[in-house]
Write a protein that holds these residues in place. Structure first.
Motif, PDB file in Angstrom:
ATOM      1  N   ASP A  33       0.821  -1.200   0.000  1.00  0.00           N
ATOM      2  CA  ASP A  33       0.000   0.000   0.000  1.00  0.00           C
ATOM      3  C   ASP A  33       0.860   1.257   0.000  1.00  0.00           C
ATOM      4  N   GLN A  34       0.240   2.403   0.252  1.00  0.00           N
ATOM      5  CA  GLN A  34       0.944   3.679   0.178  1.00  0.00           C
ATOM      6  C   GLN A  34       1.959   3.866   1.296  1.00  0.00           C
ATOM      7  N   LEU A  35       1.930   3.007   2.316  1.00  0.00           N
ATOM      8  CA  LEU A  35       2.913   3.067   3.394  1.00  0.00           C
ATOM      9  C   LEU A  35       3.892   1.904   3.340  1.00  0.00           C
ATOM     10  N   GLY A  36       3.881   1.161   2.248  1.00  0.00           N
ATOM     11  CA  GLY A  36       4.814   0.053   2.077  1.00  0.00           C
ATOM     12  C   GLY A  36       4.427  -1.211   2.804  1.00  0.00           C
ATOM     13  N   ARG A  37       3.196  -1.318   3.284  1.00  0.00           N
ATOM     14  CA  ARG A  37       2.756  -2.509   4.016  1.00  0.00           C
ATOM     15  C   ARG A  37       2.226  -3.560   3.048  1.00  0.00           C
ATOM     16  N   ASP A  38       2.541  -4.801   3.327  1.00  0.00           N
ATOM     17  CA  ASP A  38       2.129  -5.910   2.473  1.00  0.00           C
ATOM     18  C   ASP A  38       0.619  -6.083   2.536  1.00  0.00           C
ATOM     19  N   VAL A  39      -0.054  -5.998   1.401  1.00  0.00           N
ATOM     20  CA  VAL A  39      -1.514  -6.066   1.351  1.00  0.00           C
ATOM     21  C   VAL A  39      -2.010  -7.442   1.770  1.00  0.00           C
ATOM     22  N   LEU A  40      -1.334  -8.502   1.327  1.00  0.00           N
ATOM     23  CA  LEU A  40      -1.751  -9.852   1.693  1.00  0.00           C
ATOM     24  C   LEU A  40      -1.683 -10.050   3.206  1.00  0.00           C
ATOM     25  N   SER A  41      -0.626  -9.571   3.830  1.00  0.00           N
ATOM     26  CA  SER A  41      -0.490  -9.728   5.278  1.00  0.00           C
ATOM     27  C   SER A  41      -1.590  -8.983   6.015  1.00  0.00           C
ATOM     28  N   ARG A  42      -1.951  -7.801   5.527  1.00  0.00           N
ATOM     29  CA  ARG A  42      -3.001  -7.037   6.190  1.00  0.00           C
ATOM     30  C   ARG A  42      -4.371  -7.684   5.996  1.00  0.00           C
ATOM     31  N   ILE A  43      -4.578  -8.308   4.844  1.00  0.00           N
ATOM     32  CA  ILE A  43      -5.838  -9.031   4.642  1.00  0.00           C
ATOM     33  C   ILE A  43      -5.915 -10.240   5.566  1.00  0.00           C
ATOM     34  N   VAL A  44      -4.817 -10.980   5.669  1.00  0.00           N
ATOM     35  CA  VAL A  44      -4.789 -12.149   6.551  1.00  0.00           C
ATOM     36  C   VAL A  44      -5.008 -11.743   8.010  1.00  0.00           C
ATOM     37  N   MET A  45      -4.304 -10.704   8.459  1.00  0.00           N
ATOM     38  CA  MET A  45      -4.441 -10.256   9.835  1.00  0.00           C
ATOM     39  C   MET A  45      -5.797  -9.610  10.094  1.00  0.00           C
ATOM     40  N   GLY A  46      -6.467  -9.152   9.053  1.00  0.00           N
ATOM     41  CA  GLY A  46      -7.788  -8.545   9.227  1.00  0.00           C
ATOM     42  C   GLY A  46      -8.913  -9.543   9.348  1.00  0.00           C
ATOM     43  N   ALA A  47      -8.631 -10.832   9.102  1.00  0.00           N
ATOM     44  CA  ALA A  47      -9.692 -11.839   9.206  1.00  0.00           C
ATOM     45  C   ALA A  47     -10.158 -12.004  10.650  1.00  0.00           C
ATOM     46  N   ARG A  48      -9.244 -11.932  11.604  1.00  0.00           N
ATOM     47  CA  ARG A  48      -9.630 -12.130  13.007  1.00  0.00           C
ATOM     48  C   ARG A  48     -10.559 -11.033  13.515  1.00  0.00           C
ATOM     49  N   PRO A  49     -10.206  -9.737  13.374  1.00  0.00           N
ATOM     50  CA  PRO A  49     -11.152  -8.725  13.847  1.00  0.00           C
ATOM     51  C   PRO A  49     -12.474  -8.745  13.107  1.00  0.00           C
ATOM     52  N   ALA A  50     -12.460  -9.052  11.805  1.00  0.00           N
ATOM     53  CA  ALA A  50     -13.716  -9.109  11.056  1.00  0.00           C
ATOM     54  C   ALA A  50     -14.622 -10.203  11.590  1.00  0.00           C
ATOM     55  N   LEU A  51     -14.067 -11.385  11.828  1.00  0.00           N
ATOM     56  CA  LEU A  51     -14.860 -12.498  12.339  1.00  0.00           C
ATOM     57  C   LEU A  51     -15.276 -12.263  13.781  1.00  0.00           C
ATOM     58  N   THR A  52     -14.385 -11.706  14.596  1.00  0.00           N
ATOM     59  CA  THR A  52     -14.692 -11.470  16.005  1.00  0.00           C
ATOM     60  C   THR A  52     -15.820 -10.462  16.171  1.00  0.00           C
ATOM     61  N   VAL A  53     -15.726  -9.348  15.469  1.00  0.00           N
ATOM     62  CA  VAL A  53     -16.759  -8.313  15.584  1.00  0.00           C
ATOM     63  C   VAL A  53     -18.099  -8.826  15.087  1.00  0.00           C
ATOM     64  N   SER A  54     -18.115  -9.545  13.973  1.00  0.00           N
ATOM     65  CA  SER A  54     -19.381 -10.043  13.432  1.00  0.00           C
ATOM     66  C   SER A  54     -20.030 -11.054  14.372  1.00  0.00           C
ATOM     67  N   LEU A  55     -19.237 -11.959  14.937  1.00  0.00           N
ATOM     68  CA  LEU A  55     -19.804 -12.924  15.888  1.00  0.00           C
ATOM     69  C   LEU A  55     -20.293 -12.220  17.148  1.00  0.00           C
ATOM     70  N   PHE A  56     -19.560 -11.202  17.607  1.00  0.00           N
ATOM     71  CA  PHE A  56     -19.981 -10.437  18.782  1.00  0.00           C
ATOM     72  C   PHE A  56     -21.317  -9.748  18.530  1.00  0.00           C
ATOM     73  N   VAL A  57     -21.454  -9.099  17.374  1.00  0.00           N
ATOM     74  CA  VAL A  57     -22.691  -8.383  17.053  1.00  0.00           C
ATOM     75  C   VAL A  57     -23.874  -9.338  16.969  1.00  0.00           C
ATOM     76  N   VAL A  58     -23.697 -10.453  16.273  1.00  0.00           N
ATOM     77  CA  VAL A  58     -24.796 -11.408  16.117  1.00  0.00           C
ATOM     78  C   VAL A  58     -25.170 -12.024  17.467  1.00  0.00           C
ATOM     79  N   ALA A  59     -24.173 -12.323  18.301  1.00  0.00           N
ATOM     80  CA  ALA A  59     -24.464 -12.907  19.614  1.00  0.00           C
ATOM     81  C   ALA A  59     -25.243 -11.935  20.496  1.00  0.00           C
ATOM     82  N   ILE A  60     -24.809 -10.669  20.552  1.00  0.00           N
ATOM     83  CA  ILE A  60     -25.506  -9.685  21.369  1.00  0.00           C
ATOM     84  C   ILE A  60     -26.918  -9.435  20.836  1.00  0.00           C
TER      85      ILE A  60
END
Length: 302
Positions: free
Chosen positions: A85-112
Motif C-alpha cells: 500500500d501507500q505506506l509500504g505494508r504488504d496487502v496480503l499480510s493485512r488481509i490475513v491479519m484482518g480476518a480475526r477482527p472481522a470475524l470477532t466483531v461479526s460474531l460479537f454483534v450477532v451474539a448480542i
C-alpha cells in the motif's frame, strides 16, 4: 417334569440405514448443492486465517501496521503477492491479519443481537396482549430507521472505534431477531404439546425455554449465519467512512478507504480487501442456505 422358561429375546434396536441419518443428509446437501460446499470452504478458510493468521501472513508486523516507505505502492509480484500500500505494508499480510477482527466483531454483534432479540420475541409471541404490543412498538421504533444510518449516529455519539461500531451494529440488529422469534412463538403457543404442558402446570419460563425456543432454533441459526456475513459488510462500511476501526488496524473496510484515492494507479490496494469482504459475505450466505436445506424436514431425498 421341569418346565424351562424361554428367555425373552432382546429388543431389536432401531436401525438407521446409511445415508438416512444427519451425516447422510448433510452429505446429500453437499453433493447436490456445490454452492454449499463452496460456502463451507470459504468459511473454513476465514476461520483458519483468523486463528493462525500471525503464522500464515508473510509479513505479520506489516499486517499490524508497521510501515516500510521504501517499498510503497509496489505492484503484485513474487515478494509481495498482492502488492503493497501507500505506506509500504504488504496487502496480503493485512488481509490475513484482518480476518480475526472481522470475524470477532461479526460474531460479537450477532451474539448480542440474538441475546437481546430472541428472549424479547419469545416472550412477546407467547404471552401476547399488552406486553406483545409494548415490545413490538419498541421494536418498530428501532426498525423505522435505516440500520446503517442508525449505526452511524450511534458511533458518532460513542466515538469512532471498532468496539463502538460493534455495539452500534448490535443495537441495529436485535429487532430482526425479535420479529423472527415472535412470529414463530405465535404459531407455536397454540400447538397441542404447548397446551398440554400448560395444562400440566409447567411454568411459563420452562415452556418458553423447552418448547418455544427449542422449536425456533433452526430459523434462528439460519438467520444468524447469514447475518454474520451482513455484519462483516456493515462493519466494513462504517470503517470505510471513518466510523469503525481506526488506523493502523488491519480492517478490510479501512483498507478499501485508504486505497480509494489511488484506484486507477494502485488498484490492488483497495481491490483485494474489497474482494475479501465479498468472499466472506458470500461464504456465510451460502452456508446459511445450506443450513436451511439441511434442517428443512420437507427436503426430499435426491
Amino acid at each position: 417334569m421341569t418346565i424351562t422358561q424361554k428367555k425373552p429375546e432382546p429388543a431389536l434396536k432401531a436401525f438407521v440405514p446409511f445415508g438416512e441419518g444427519p451425516l447422510g443428509r448433510l452429505g446429500r446437501v453437499l453433493r447436490t448443492d456445490s454452492l454449499a460446499a463452496v460456502g463451507i470452504g470459504l468459511i473454513l478458510l476465514m476461520v483458519v486465517l483468523a486463528v493462525f493468521g500471525q503464522w500464515i501472513a508473510p509479513f505479520p508486523e506489516q499486517g499490524m501496521g508497521q510501515t516500510n516507505i521504501s517499498q510503497r505502492n509496489l505492484a503484485p509480484g513474487a515478494l509481495h503477492w498482492l502488492g503493497t500500500d501507500q505506506l509500504g505494508r504488504d496487502v496480503l499480510s493485512r488481509i490475513v491479519m484482518g480476518a480475526r477482527p472481522a470475524l470477532t466483531v461479526s460474531l460479537f454483534v450477532v451474539a448480542i443481537a440474538a441475546l437481546i432479540g430472541v428472549p424479547l420475541g419469545a416472550i412477546a409471541g407467547y404471552r401476547g396482549g399488552w406486553l406483545d404490543e409494548v415490545l413490538m412498538r419498541i421494536t418498530e421504533v428501532f426498525q423505522s430507521f435505516p440500520p446503517l444510518l442508525l449505526a452511524m449516529v450511534t458511533v458518532a455519539v460513542l466515538g469512532p472505534s471498532m468496539t463502538n461500531a460493534g455495539i452500534a451494529l448490535a443495537i441495529c440488529w436485535w429487532p430482526w431477531y425479535a420479529r423472527l422469534v415472535r412470529a414463530e412463538a405465535r404459531s407455536l403457543r397454540d400447538r397441542p404439546f404447548v397446551e398440554a404442558a400448560r395444562a400440566m402446570g409447567v411454568p411459563t419460563w420452562k415452556i418458553i425455554g423447552q418448547h418455544i425456543l427449542r422449536n425456533c432454533s433452526t430459523p434462528i441459526l439460519v438467520q444468524a449465519t447469514v447475518d454474520v456475513g451482513s455484519v462483516i459488510l456493515a462493519a466494513g462500511s462504517l470503517a470505510f467512512i471513518g466510523l469503525g476501526a481506526q488506523p493502523p488496524s488491519p480492517d478490510w473496510g479501512l483498507m478499501v478507504a485508504e486505497g480509494r484515492g489511488m484506484v486507477l494507479t494502485s488498484w490492488w490496494i483497495s481491490t483485494f480487501p474489497g474482494l475479501a469482504i465479498f468472499l466472506a459475505t458470500l461464504g456465510f450466505n451460502l452456508l446459511g442456505d445450506a443450513l436451511r436445506d439441511y434442517f428443512d424436514p420437507r427436503q426430499v431425498k435426491r
